[in-house]
Design a protein around this motif. Sequence first.
Motif, PDB file in Angstrom:
ATOM      1  N   ILE A 419       0.831  -1.210   0.000  1.00 35.26           N
ATOM      2  CA  ILE A 419       0.000   0.000   0.000  1.00 35.26           C
ATOM      3  C   ILE A 419       0.863   1.256   0.000  1.00 35.26           C
ATOM      4  O   ILE A 419       0.638   2.199  -0.775  1.00 35.26           O
ATOM      5  CB  ILE A 419      -0.952  -0.013   1.207  1.00 35.26           C
ATOM      6  CG1 ILE A 419      -1.928  -1.205   1.098  1.00 35.26           C
ATOM      7  CG2 ILE A 419      -1.723   1.304   1.310  1.00 35.26           C
ATOM      8  CD1 ILE A 419      -2.805  -1.405   2.319  1.00 35.26           C
ATOM      9  N   VAL A 420       1.877   1.283   0.867  1.00 34.76           N
ATOM     10  CA  VAL A 420       2.735   2.462   0.989  1.00 34.76           C
ATOM     11  C   VAL A 420       3.455   2.745  -0.326  1.00 34.76           C
ATOM     12  O   VAL A 420       3.461   3.873  -0.838  1.00 34.76           O
ATOM     13  CB  VAL A 420       3.756   2.272   2.131  1.00 34.76           C
ATOM     14  CG1 VAL A 420       4.796   3.393   2.113  1.00 34.76           C
ATOM     15  CG2 VAL A 420       3.041   2.238   3.476  1.00 34.76           C
ATOM     16  N   PHE A 421       4.059   1.706  -0.910  1.00 33.49           N
ATOM     17  CA  PHE A 421       4.872   1.913  -2.113  1.00 33.49           C
ATOM     18  C   PHE A 421       4.023   2.201  -3.345  1.00 33.49           C
ATOM     19  O   PHE A 421       4.472   2.928  -4.250  1.00 33.49           O
ATOM     20  CB  PHE A 421       5.784   0.718  -2.352  1.00 33.49           C
ATOM     21  CG  PHE A 421       6.978   0.669  -1.429  1.00 33.49           C
ATOM     22  CD1 PHE A 421       7.819   1.767  -1.308  1.00 33.49           C
ATOM     23  CD2 PHE A 421       7.254  -0.464  -0.673  1.00 33.49           C
ATOM     24  CE1 PHE A 421       8.914   1.736  -0.457  1.00 33.49           C
ATOM     25  CE2 PHE A 421       8.338  -0.501   0.176  1.00 33.49           C
ATOM     26  CZ  PHE A 421       9.172   0.601   0.290  1.00 33.49           C
ATOM     27  N   VAL A 422       2.822   1.678  -3.425  1.00 29.71           N
ATOM     28  CA  VAL A 422       1.947   1.993  -4.556  1.00 29.71           C
ATOM     29  C   VAL A 422       1.527   3.458  -4.499  1.00 29.71           C
ATOM     30  O   VAL A 422       1.491   4.145  -5.528  1.00 29.71           O
ATOM     31  CB  VAL A 422       0.714   1.065  -4.580  1.00 29.71           C
ATOM     32  CG1 VAL A 422      -0.356   1.618  -5.507  1.00 29.71           C
ATOM     33  CG2 VAL A 422       1.115  -0.323  -5.043  1.00 29.71           C
ATOM     34  N   VAL A 423       1.222   3.946  -3.300  1.00 29.78           N
ATOM     35  CA  VAL A 423       0.872   5.361  -3.148  1.00 29.78           C
ATOM     36  C   VAL A 423       2.053   6.237  -3.572  1.00 29.78           C
ATOM     37  O   VAL A 423       1.893   7.242  -4.286  1.00 29.78           O
ATOM     38  CB  VAL A 423       0.462   5.669  -1.693  1.00 29.78           C
ATOM     39  CG1 VAL A 423       0.307   7.177  -1.489  1.00 29.78           C
ATOM     40  CG2 VAL A 423      -0.844   4.952  -1.354  1.00 29.78           C
ATOM     41  N   LEU A 428       4.844   9.725  -7.665  1.00 26.25           N
ATOM     42  CA  LEU A 428       6.028  10.017  -8.466  1.00 26.25           C
ATOM     43  C   LEU A 428       5.761   9.902  -9.964  1.00 26.25           C
ATOM     44  O   LEU A 428       6.470  10.525 -10.770  1.00 26.25           O
ATOM     45  CB  LEU A 428       7.175   9.080  -8.071  1.00 26.25           C
ATOM     46  CG  LEU A 428       7.723   9.237  -6.647  1.00 26.25           C
ATOM     47  CD1 LEU A 428       8.794   8.186  -6.375  1.00 26.25           C
ATOM     48  CD2 LEU A 428       8.289  10.639  -6.435  1.00 26.25           C
ATOM     49  N   LEU A 429       4.779   9.089 -10.325  1.00 26.06           N
ATOM     50  CA  LEU A 429       4.443   8.880 -11.742  1.00 26.06           C
ATOM     51  C   LEU A 429       2.962   9.209 -11.951  1.00 26.06           C
ATOM     52  O   LEU A 429       2.130   8.325 -12.180  1.00 26.06           O
ATOM     53  CB  LEU A 429       4.742   7.432 -12.144  1.00 26.06           C
ATOM     54  CG  LEU A 429       6.221   7.017 -12.062  1.00 26.06           C
ATOM     55  CD1 LEU A 429       6.362   5.502 -12.118  1.00 26.06           C
ATOM     56  CD2 LEU A 429       7.023   7.677 -13.182  1.00 26.06           C
ATOM     57  N   PRO A 430       2.595  10.495 -11.875  1.00 23.03           N
ATOM     58  CA  PRO A 430       1.177  10.877 -11.930  1.00 23.03           C
ATOM     59  C   PRO A 430       0.504  10.551 -13.258  1.00 23.03           C
ATOM     60  O   PRO A 430      -0.719  10.450 -13.313  1.00 23.03           O
ATOM     61  CB  PRO A 430       1.218  12.399 -11.690  1.00 23.03           C
ATOM     62  CG  PRO A 430       2.598  12.823 -12.083  1.00 23.03           C
ATOM     63  CD  PRO A 430       3.479  11.664 -11.722  1.00 23.03           C
ATOM     64  N   ALA A 431       1.281  10.377 -14.325  1.00 21.47           N
ATOM     65  CA  ALA A 431       0.682  10.039 -15.621  1.00 21.47           C
ATOM     66  C   ALA A 431      -0.076   8.727 -15.545  1.00 21.47           C
ATOM     67  O   ALA A 431      -1.076   8.535 -16.246  1.00 21.47           O
ATOM     68  CB  ALA A 431       1.770   9.960 -16.694  1.00 21.47           C
ATOM     69  N   PHE A 432       0.376   7.832 -14.694  1.00 24.39           N
ATOM     70  CA  PHE A 432      -0.306   6.535 -14.551  1.00 24.39           C
ATOM     71  C   PHE A 432      -1.666   6.724 -13.885  1.00 24.39           C
ATOM     72  O   PHE A 432      -2.670   6.157 -14.328  1.00 24.39           O
ATOM     73  CB  PHE A 432       0.566   5.585 -13.725  1.00 24.39           C
ATOM     74  CG  PHE A 432      -0.020   4.206 -13.580  1.00 24.39           C
ATOM     75  CD1 PHE A 432      -0.058   3.336 -14.659  1.00 24.39           C
ATOM     76  CD2 PHE A 432      -0.533   3.774 -12.364  1.00 24.39           C
ATOM     77  CE1 PHE A 432      -0.602   2.072 -14.531  1.00 24.39           C
ATOM     78  CE2 PHE A 432      -1.075   2.511 -12.218  1.00 24.39           C
ATOM     79  CZ  PHE A 432      -1.101   1.659 -13.311  1.00 24.39           C
TER      80      PHE A 432
END
Length: 439
Positions: A419-423, A428-432
Amino acid sequence: MTKDSGTAQQEQEKSGDSPEGSRRGLRKLLGSIVVDIRPLKVPPFRRLWVSTAVTSLGSQLTVVAVPAQIFDITHSSAYVGLTGAVAVVPLLVFGIWGGAIADTVDRRKLLLFGNVGIAIVSALLWLQAFLGLNSVWLVLGLLGVNQAFFAINMPTRSAVIARLVPVNLLPSANALGSTVAQFGAVFGPMAAGALLPVLGLSTLYLLDTIALIITLWAVFRLPAMPPLSGTTRRAGIRDVLDGFKYMAAKKVLLASFVVDVIAMVFGMPRALFPEMAERTFGDPAGGGIALGWMFAAIPVGAMLIGLFSGWLGKVQRQGVAVAISIVAWGAAIIGFGFAHSLWLAVVFLMIGGMADMVSAVYRMAILQTAATDEMRGRMQGAFTVVVSGGPRLADMTHGWAAAGAGTAAAASGGGALVIVFVVIACALLPAFWKYRATT
């Protein structure tokens, strides 16, 4: 019937008050819930899907037969463990290279080549078992060759789908393919376990070989799919490197791989299943019902969501859908780690399987649409590496964590890290996060 009464009947049907209107409403409701079968109306995709359904069951017979034969020969679990190491190397190497090849040749021919190769290896596995050669290195060697052909076949098959169905049907087509694959993962081992003492080891290999030969006709009848540029050539190291450069430049594609690695490496707890089955849920030494249910639970959850996947094609914010699904996967694994009841643990794993299925469907759709056709094979090759290599890295990380902190902390802590790393990845990659499906 008068004009007024005819008009009244039409209005009644539209409102759903008439029997016909009710039936239409029910069909519409079911169409939005159950698996969307519209891609099966496309004959080439239907042939590909049927071949996937047959081989999904058949291949699971070999998945069970190989470790069973190795243990029969050696009586050593250490040798059985070698199957993972033997399988992962060709998967990693040929997954990347196979994807590059799929971008430079006729994909139908490459798919046919891969299927023929897998069928020949399966026939050789049958022959050595039938002759009773009892050579563990021969079995391991054939397994490695089998995985090399599989690694070429898998990205090619995925890249083919985008050439067979319209863009708006890609999520539904991926859901259909993933559903039959999960069906094979659930019922194939069950069938193998039931057939093994009745028919014998060599017959399992033979049944897989027959299934593969049957599907060759379906693959042969696919249309030619040369590169859209019209030029076929050999794939080299430069093509592989170009694929990595392309992935790095396309932030949406890069993010789709990053979040999948996060989900698998930190969140896949299967290495903990044997210890938890015995020490938490009371299985006898060597495994029992708890171990079987834990291994089956994730595929069962995935298969269930596949059967009721009609709504998947309606979601446009596919990046958001992937992110939320992976967060749900992490939450389910946290629950699994804290569960002290077998059936509660199974429920959490099934929920995790459902979330993983949704994530997989949209990630495949993103790869098939965000990548250009000349790069789809390489992107699917990278997808094969992540899907195959991620869980094996997870086995190591979870095993080490459990040795130091216990199984509950290893599983739940891994789910929390997902959960932490996906957030963080989405930040960091807002295009996704902003990605929308093309129509």
